[in-house]
Design an enzyme around this catalytic site. Structure first.
Site, short mmCIF file in Angstrom:
data_model
loop_
_atom_site.label_atom_id
_atom_site.label_comp_id
_atom_site.label_asym_id
_atom_site.label_seq_id
_atom_site.Cartn_x
_atom_site.Cartn_y
_atom_site.Cartn_z
NE ARG A 61 -7.46 -32.41 -85.78
CZ ARG A 61 -7.54 -31.11 -86.02
NH1 ARG A 61 -8.74 -30.49 -86.39
NH2 ARG A 61 -6.76 -30.22 -85.47
CE1 TYR A 113 -28.45 -49.69 -85.83
CE2 TYR A 113 -27.47 -47.39 -86.10
CZ TYR A 113 -27.41 -48.78 -85.64
OH TYR A 113 -26.34 -49.11 -85.13
CG ASP A 185 -29.31 -44.90 -93.71
OD1 ASP A 185 -28.59 -45.54 -94.54
OD2 ASP A 185 -29.12 -44.82 -92.67
CE LYS A 210 -24.23 -52.25 -90.46
NZ LYS A 210 -23.80 -51.05 -89.65
#
Length: 392
Positions: A61, A113, A185, A210
């Site tokens: 983690r 977005y 972004d 993506k």
């Protein structure tokens, strides 16, 4: 004797070209075994050699060697200080907006977005943060939106899905003048075409699902930071939220990045051909594509990037034409994503931007006739032929 695959820092990679950097990544290969494909460290915890002696890894983690190799690689490609790999782009943005305190104000692209809008509108606005959405290409509007409490500017360029372009350098100047952070972004263009940190950005985020991964087989998010101070924020957020990317997914993104240069070249070439064809079709009323010389942001895009990417949006002549197109494509897949090897066609009204209030969608032009296509790396003539038969 030092293993030849091992690098103590990133300096040894500085003289490599981008095409070589994507292939060789951070360490390049496993420093212990020499494995050319960096191993998947599928483990939750790590043994300490003895009391007070750690290998540098304790619990996955907190950190995992496979995820760390992906993070090193992204820091190299975006030319930042450190990078962090998350379970999704949304998870990366949740940690990003975790910087904010009650009363802080953020200025964002008006054409944002839908998932980013939802984080701001449904979560952080409830925690006392304020958000203003502006046309980022209109610098006067950007300046007018600034308040004494403005803490962050969040920019998509090109935007999703209207393909608007913002001048990163000039917005960086505005942000710095107001002691605010600039976040970009960079999902659409990737560091292959655009390096926001070299233009003044403080933080770069990606939906790693993506183009970075590029094969529609993993969900991932990336944040790259310019300073050690900001790195400590993201490290603490990841530790507490527990949203670090798993080792196998990290490996998949690493593998995808190796072909990023090749894929982005082909996406760029194919999109230009498809956009030109769309513009000449009698059922297509408008095409939104950054690579057209008459695009309002064409010159700005040229000044800060080296390509236009693989994304196109367009408006057809009727709602029925839109529905027919979505229902009748064959090779092109009607699916909600982008950036993969396959061409995907999307209906933003009910998919990517359903979270955006209707009045905002209509103002932007995201209506029932509006379509977005992520142009893949197939033969461009086949992409065009499929669109042509579906539009009949």
């Amino acid at each position: 004797m030092k293993n030849e695959c091992y690098y103590d820092d990133y300096d040894l990679k500085e003289n490599l070209g981008f095409d070589s950097k994507v292939v060789h990544g951070g360490l390049g290969c496993d420093p212990i075994t020499g494995a050319v494909s960096f191993p998947i460290f599928q483990t939750a915890t790590f043994r300490h050699r003895k009391f007070g002696v750690s290998t540098g890894y304790d619990y996955s983690r907190l950190q995992n060697p496979t995820r760390q190799e992906l993070e090193r690689t992204m820091a190299i490609l975006e030319e930042g200080v450190e990078a962090f790999a998350f379970t999704s782009g949304q998870a990366a943005n949740m940690c990003l907006f975790g910087i904010l305190k009650p009363g802080d104000h953020v200025i964002l692209s008006d054409d944002i977005y839908g998932g980013t809008f939802r984080i701001c509108d449904e979560i952080f606005s409830q925690l006392g943060c304020d958000f203003t959405y502006v046309e980022m290409s209109d610098l006067d509007s950007v300046k007018a939106a600034v308040r004494p409490s403005t803490r962050m500017f969040f920019v998509e360029t090109p935007t999703n899905p209207m393909m608007k372009v913002a001048d990163i350098r000039k917005i960086s100047d505005i942000a710095k003048a107001n002691d605010a952070l600039l976040v970009v972004d960079n999902t659409f263009l990737t560091p292959y075409f655009q390096k926001p940190m070299n233009l003044g950005a403080d933080i770069v985020v990606h939906s790693g699902t993506k183009y970075l991964c590029g094969h529609n087989d993993v969900i991932a998010g990336i944040a790259v930071v310019k300073t050690k101070e900001m790195a400590e924020h993201f490290r603490g957020q990841m530790k507490s939220r527990g949203n670090g990317l798993g080792p196998f997914d990290s490996w998949l993104v690493l593998r995808g990045i190796k072909t990023l240069s090749l894929r982005m070249k082909r996406h760029n070439e194919n999109a230009k051909k498809v956009a030109e064809w769309l513009r000449g079709h009698d059922k297509i009323k408008k095409v939104y594509y950054v690579g057209f010389e008459d695009h309002p942001g064409y010159d700005v895009n040229l000044s800060q990037s080296t390509g236009f990417g693989g994304m196109i949006s367009f408006e057809v002549d009727s709602e029925q034409t839109a529905h027919n197109l979505l229902s009748n494509v064959n090779m092109i897949l009607f699916a909600e994503s982008l950036g993969g090897t396959e061409s995907l066609i999307t209906y933003p009204l009910t998919q990517t931007h359903e979270s955006i209030p209707e009045e905002i969608r209509q103002k932007l032009g995201i209506n029932e006739r509006f379509i977005r296509i992520s142009v893949g790396i197939e033969d461009p003539d086949d992409i065009i032929a499929d669109l042509e038969q579906a539009l009949r």
